[in-house]
Design an enzyme around this catalytic site. Sequence first.
Site, PDB file in Angstrom:
ATOM      1  N   LYS A 192       0.853  -1.197   0.000  1.00 45.77           N
ATOM      2  CA  LYS A 192       0.000   0.000   0.000  1.00 45.77           C
ATOM      3  C   LYS A 192       0.886   1.243   0.000  1.00 45.77           C
ATOM      4  O   LYS A 192       1.603   1.514   0.953  1.00 45.77           O
ATOM      5  CB  LYS A 192      -0.905   0.050   1.230  1.00 45.77           C
ATOM      6  CG  LYS A 192      -1.921   1.179   1.082  1.00 45.77           C
ATOM      7  CD  LYS A 192      -2.532   1.617   2.391  1.00 45.77           C
ATOM      8  CE  LYS A 192      -1.834   2.778   3.052  1.00 45.77           C
ATOM      9  NZ  LYS A 192      -1.878   4.055   2.326  1.00 45.77           N
ATOM     10  N   GLU A 266      10.338   1.260  10.257  1.00 47.52           N
ATOM     11  CA  GLU A 266      11.313   2.316   9.992  1.00 47.52           C
ATOM     12  C   GLU A 266      10.574   3.616  10.231  1.00 47.52           C
ATOM     13  O   GLU A 266       9.695   3.980   9.458  1.00 47.52           O
ATOM     14  CB  GLU A 266      11.820   2.173   8.552  1.00 47.52           C
ATOM     15  CG  GLU A 266      13.145   2.855   8.343  1.00 47.52           C
ATOM     16  CD  GLU A 266      12.990   4.284   7.871  1.00 47.52           C
ATOM     17  OE1 GLU A 266      12.959   5.175   8.745  1.00 47.52           O
ATOM     18  OE2 GLU A 266      12.895   4.489   6.661  1.00 47.52           O
ATOM     19  N   CYS A 300      13.170  11.092   6.796  1.00 50.86           N
ATOM     20  CA  CYS A 300      13.212  10.561   8.153  1.00 50.86           C
ATOM     21  C   CYS A 300      14.583  10.726   8.787  1.00 50.86           C
ATOM     22  O   CYS A 300      14.697  10.913   9.986  1.00 50.86           O
ATOM     23  CB  CYS A 300      12.775   9.103   8.165  1.00 50.86           C
ATOM     24  SG  CYS A 300      13.637   8.116   6.947  1.00 50.86           S
ATOM     25  N   GLU A 403      10.165  15.837  15.532  1.00 48.58           N
ATOM     26  CA  GLU A 403      10.498  15.726  14.114  1.00 48.58           C
ATOM     27  C   GLU A 403       9.626  16.730  13.355  1.00 48.58           C
ATOM     28  O   GLU A 403       8.400  16.604  13.334  1.00 48.58           O
ATOM     29  CB  GLU A 403      10.202  14.296  13.642  1.00 48.58           C
ATOM     30  CG  GLU A 403      10.585  14.084  12.197  1.00 48.58           C
ATOM     31  CD  GLU A 403      10.257  12.676  11.703  1.00 48.58           C
ATOM     32  OE1 GLU A 403       9.183  12.171  12.034  1.00 48.58           O
ATOM     33  OE2 GLU A 403      11.084  12.106  10.979  1.00 48.58           O
TER      34      GLU A 403
HETATM   35  P1  NDP Z   1       1.931   8.009   8.411  1.00 52.76           P
HETATM   36  O1  NDP Z   1       2.749   7.238   9.353  1.00 52.76           O
HETATM   37  O2  NDP Z   1       0.545   8.319   8.753  1.00 52.76           O
HETATM   38  O3  NDP Z   1       1.895   7.282   6.985  1.00 52.76           O
HETATM   39  C1  NDP Z   1       2.753   6.255   6.537  1.00 52.76           C
HETATM   40  C2  NDP Z   1       1.959   5.173   5.792  1.00 52.76           C
HETATM   41  O4  NDP Z   1       1.106   4.494   6.711  1.00 52.76           O
HETATM   42  C3  NDP Z   1       1.036   5.721   4.721  1.00 52.76           C
HETATM   43  O5  NDP Z   1       0.931   4.783   3.676  1.00 52.76           O
HETATM   44  C4  NDP Z   1      -0.275   5.834   5.468  1.00 52.76           C
HETATM   45  O6  NDP Z   1      -1.379   5.872   4.603  1.00 52.76           O
HETATM   46  C5  NDP Z   1      -0.258   4.568   6.288  1.00 52.76           C
HETATM   47  N1  NDP Z   1      -1.103   4.587   7.474  1.00 52.76           N
HETATM   48  C6  NDP Z   1      -1.631   5.644   8.118  1.00 52.76           C
HETATM   49  N2  NDP Z   1      -2.346   5.233   9.189  1.00 52.76           N
HETATM   50  C7  NDP Z   1      -2.263   3.882   9.217  1.00 52.76           C
HETATM   51  C8  NDP Z   1      -2.778   2.876  10.079  1.00 52.76           C
HETATM   52  N3  NDP Z   1      -3.503   3.174  11.150  1.00 52.76           N
HETATM   53  N4  NDP Z   1      -2.485   1.586   9.813  1.00 52.76           N
HETATM   54  C9  NDP Z   1      -1.733   1.270   8.750  1.00 52.76           C
HETATM   55  N5  NDP Z   1      -1.226   2.167   7.896  1.00 52.76           N
HETATM   56  C10 NDP Z   1      -1.476   3.467   8.126  1.00 52.76           C
HETATM   57  O7  NDP Z   1       2.681   9.328   8.072  1.00 52.76           O
HETATM   58  P2  NDP Z   1       2.014  10.657   7.518  1.00 52.76           P
HETATM   59  O8  NDP Z   1       1.993  10.549   6.084  1.00 52.76           O
HETATM   60  O9  NDP Z   1       0.717  10.988   8.176  1.00 52.76           O
HETATM   61  O10 NDP Z   1       3.046  11.731   8.033  1.00 52.76           O
HETATM   62  C11 NDP Z   1       2.958  12.226   9.359  1.00 52.76           C
HETATM   63  C12 NDP Z   1       4.322  12.377   9.964  1.00 52.76           C
HETATM   64  O11 NDP Z   1       4.978  11.114   9.976  1.00 52.76           O
HETATM   65  C13 NDP Z   1       5.272  13.263   9.197  1.00 52.76           C
HETATM   66  O12 NDP Z   1       5.116  14.589   9.497  1.00 52.76           O
HETATM   67  C14 NDP Z   1       6.585  12.734   9.650  1.00 52.76           C
HETATM   68  O13 NDP Z   1       6.922  13.276  10.889  1.00 52.76           O
HETATM   69  C15 NDP Z   1       6.342  11.257   9.791  1.00 52.76           C
HETATM   70  N6  NDP Z   1       6.772  10.479   8.611  1.00 52.76           N
HETATM   71  C16 NDP Z   1       7.906   9.780   8.678  1.00 52.76           C
HETATM   72  C17 NDP Z   1       8.339   9.087   7.574  1.00 52.76           C
HETATM   73  C18 NDP Z   1       9.583   8.306   7.591  1.00 52.76           C
HETATM   74  O14 NDP Z   1      10.159   8.095   6.536  1.00 52.76           O
HETATM   75  N7  NDP Z   1      10.025   7.807   8.715  1.00 52.76           N
HETATM   76  C19 NDP Z   1       7.620   9.113   6.327  1.00 52.76           C
HETATM   77  C20 NDP Z   1       6.391   9.829   6.377  1.00 52.76           C
HETATM   78  C21 NDP Z   1       6.011  10.491   7.482  1.00 52.76           C
HETATM   79  P3  NDP Z   1      -1.869   7.275   4.020  1.00 52.76           P
HETATM   80  O15 NDP Z   1      -0.677   8.060   3.622  1.00 52.76           O
HETATM   81  O16 NDP Z   1      -2.635   6.878   2.839  1.00 52.76           O
HETATM   82  O17 NDP Z   1      -2.626   7.932   5.120  1.00 52.76           O
END
Ligand code: NDP
Length: 798
Positions: A192, A266, A300, A403
């Site tokens: 996904k 991660e 990240c 972050e």
């Molecule tokens: P999320 O952790 O929400 O998203 C990461 C992935 O998980 C996306 O595919 C998201 O779907 C999916 N997801 C969201 N909620 C669930 C759930 N309950 N169960 C399973 N999968 C889920 O990150 P965000 O995009 O909301 O970003 C928010 C913050 O997270 C950022 O500001 C940053 O601080 C951090 N982040 C860190 C990353 C990293 O590389 N470590 C990458 C991205 C974000 P969908 O996007 O469709 O909601």
Amino acid sequence: MKIIEIFETMEYSPAPENPALALDWLKEHKSKFGLFINGKWCKAKSGKVFSTDNPASGKKLASISEAGKSDVDSAVRAAKLAFPKWKALSGHERARYLYALARQLQKHSRLFAVLETMDNGKTIRETRDIDIPLVIRHFYHHSGWAQLLESEFPEHMAIGPIGQIIPWNFPLLMLSWKVAPALAAGNTVVLKPAEYTSLTALLFAEICSQVGLPPGVFNLVTGPGQTGSLMVNHSDLKKIAFTGSTDVGRLIREATADTDKKLTLELGGKSPFIIFEDADLDSAIEGLVDAIWFNQGQVCCAGSRLLVQESVAEKVIDRLKRRMAKLRVGDPLDKSMDMGAIIAPIQKERIQNLVDQGKKEGAAIWQWEGKLPQNAEKKGDGCYFPPTLFTNVSPASIIAQTEIFGPVLVSMTFRTTDEAVMLANNSAYGLAASVWSENINQALHVAPKLKAGVVWINCTNQFDASVGFGGYRESGYGREGGHEGMFEYLKPKESGISKNQFRISVAKVKASATTALSLDRTAKLYIGGKQARPDSGYSLNVVNADGSLAGEIGDGNRKDIRNAVEAAHKASGWQSSTPHLRAQILYFLAENLETRAVEFKNRITQLTGVTEKQAALEVKTAVSRIFTYAALADKHEGLIHQPPMRGLALALNEPIGVLGLVCPDEAPLLSMLSMLLPAIAMGNSVVLVPSRPFALVATDFYQVLETSDVPSGVVNIVTGDSAKLGTVLAKHDDVAGLWVAGTKTECTEACKLSTGNMKIIWTNNGKQLDWFDNQQSEGREWMRRASQVKNVWIPYGE
Ligand code: NDP
């Protein structure tokens, strides 16, 4: 602009990348996309769609199907059905598919790069020169692992159908980090992508069809977080690999706590960028630009905390501001831009809120003053954020700890190396760190002290398919890439049915037995190398198999665990002791246990009721097991990776820190040692909770520890109700890892309760292990469990 004007102003002219190829591809699909399940395209059963926009312009790019429960079920079913055949292919056959994918990606690299830029808002310079070449490299590299799987991982096998959930900041790159190793190892995948950025994953699915990847091997379900949650809760997925926020990582860990699912997480970071006074300052500043303004800081492992030595701080900040002023922010498809658009307005708002918070906290702000592009579509502000620098930041402030995930750098100063290390580690996260010094001795002295999964020396944001990437602490666990990353997609081959059936019927004390105990035979706790009375002042009876009273043990509580954890932290010298020293001490331990073999045999027989022969075998096997870990103590070495750069990456196996061990009842001496030995052989210090009914075996054993030169605090033993004590360990934020061999309920609880600091956890999930079986209960798998890999990147040359 005339050439003469260019010479005079030194301004850049626009250098737009042609989006025609990507627009044609969207047009070809009428800008509508379905799900890719079992090798076929289909609409979501609910008929629901969502749109994906170009963050740079706000313009809609396409409508995408939103997968619901029945779609996720279909995708998982397809992956499950495809698994046996895919796994049964030879490594060579799988390698050919991965190679074909690499070649196709290479052929379509420009389309992928443009599409990624349009969907994500990152600059074409980055997608073209960094993201897509790394994606291709991942498929090539993992084609190699597929080819070599049988010879390189003879003791391991594929896990099954795997759920993979990826974020929006590196959409195709994260796909490749997950899909390539999963397929190479013989697993099938349901992936996904993030709701904001599904397009390159959809194009990748087309490529899977083009290379004839068997149906069901790769399935794509697009949708929001809810789709991800459906995957997490699906009982047929055997592993979840997740990259994203720490909050969602926690939810996933809690949701999978009562399952057998393997998990790699991660998560976020707040990585330090340390500049020592002897660094090449101009290079360091260029590195800094890359560390925090690469991908608009939505990375990240972004070097978002600048730590600069006081003596050069003014100079660094001055030069940095001058460099920042020259950054170019604008249309991501312009080839001469340094920074593009933020992924979405809501994310921009989040960044702004944190910046406002920083101002409120009293930090000094300096921002790039150029003109940000407007939103062509909506005539308002574009989704851009200026490069931002905070100075005068307090280490405990929100902006120093949270972050921000945007182009915002916070800076602090330090005087001494120790202070630099302390500030660097003053974070709940531990993903990456960058160290700048022209003195390699200094840099290599600091690298092992940093709590981070990746350390870049005189460089930053280096990635390669051959080098593992992943975090410590709240940045998650598991590694992606390289030899170490392959283990995340494999499990040990099963060794068949357990040969040893353990008798663990625990006798009840006979009514008359207590009176027979004339002397005080209460075995105390063992904390910091000393026998200690339990805080509660209470003791518990321990009963022999015949019902007679064997003795008493201390009834340990929360305070005793706290003292034991403190003692374990004080023994941190064990981590930095030489493996040779640890090996010697373990051999000595074996010698001393053997000297008391008869005593232990008798104790085991009396307590558990097994035959003398079985008890003697347990002691003998325990001695042999100590020898194994004495042998492995100086042989679980790291690797030297050779990524495509002038330099190398040292993959170091490091101890996790303080480990909590909750031991089972069966084979009480052997099972306890099977957990304790790999932990201490790797340099961890432990707080051990022995089996409640057979705890006297453990309290007898601390006498062996005392005579074997095991330093105080390396092994701490707290007896009592193991379920309760396990709960205390799970919740303790200064315990870095937890192993629980207990009932299913105890294991589930431990997983759920230990998400506070995202402990690295292992449980037997309520299943009895055969502790006599070397394949299950001894060896490198346990050493891997007791360690985490840190990759230290060292470039060389002038
Ligand atoms: P999320 O952790 O929400 O998203 C990461 C992935 O998980 C996306 O595919 C998201 O779907 C999916 N997801 C969201 N909620 C669930 C759930 N309950 N169960 C399973 N999968 C889920 O990150 P965000 O995009 O909301 O970003 C928010 C913050 O997270 C950022 O500001 C940053 O601080 C951090 N982040 C860190 C990353 C990293 O590389 N470590 C990458 C991205 C974000 P969908 O996007 O469709 O909601």
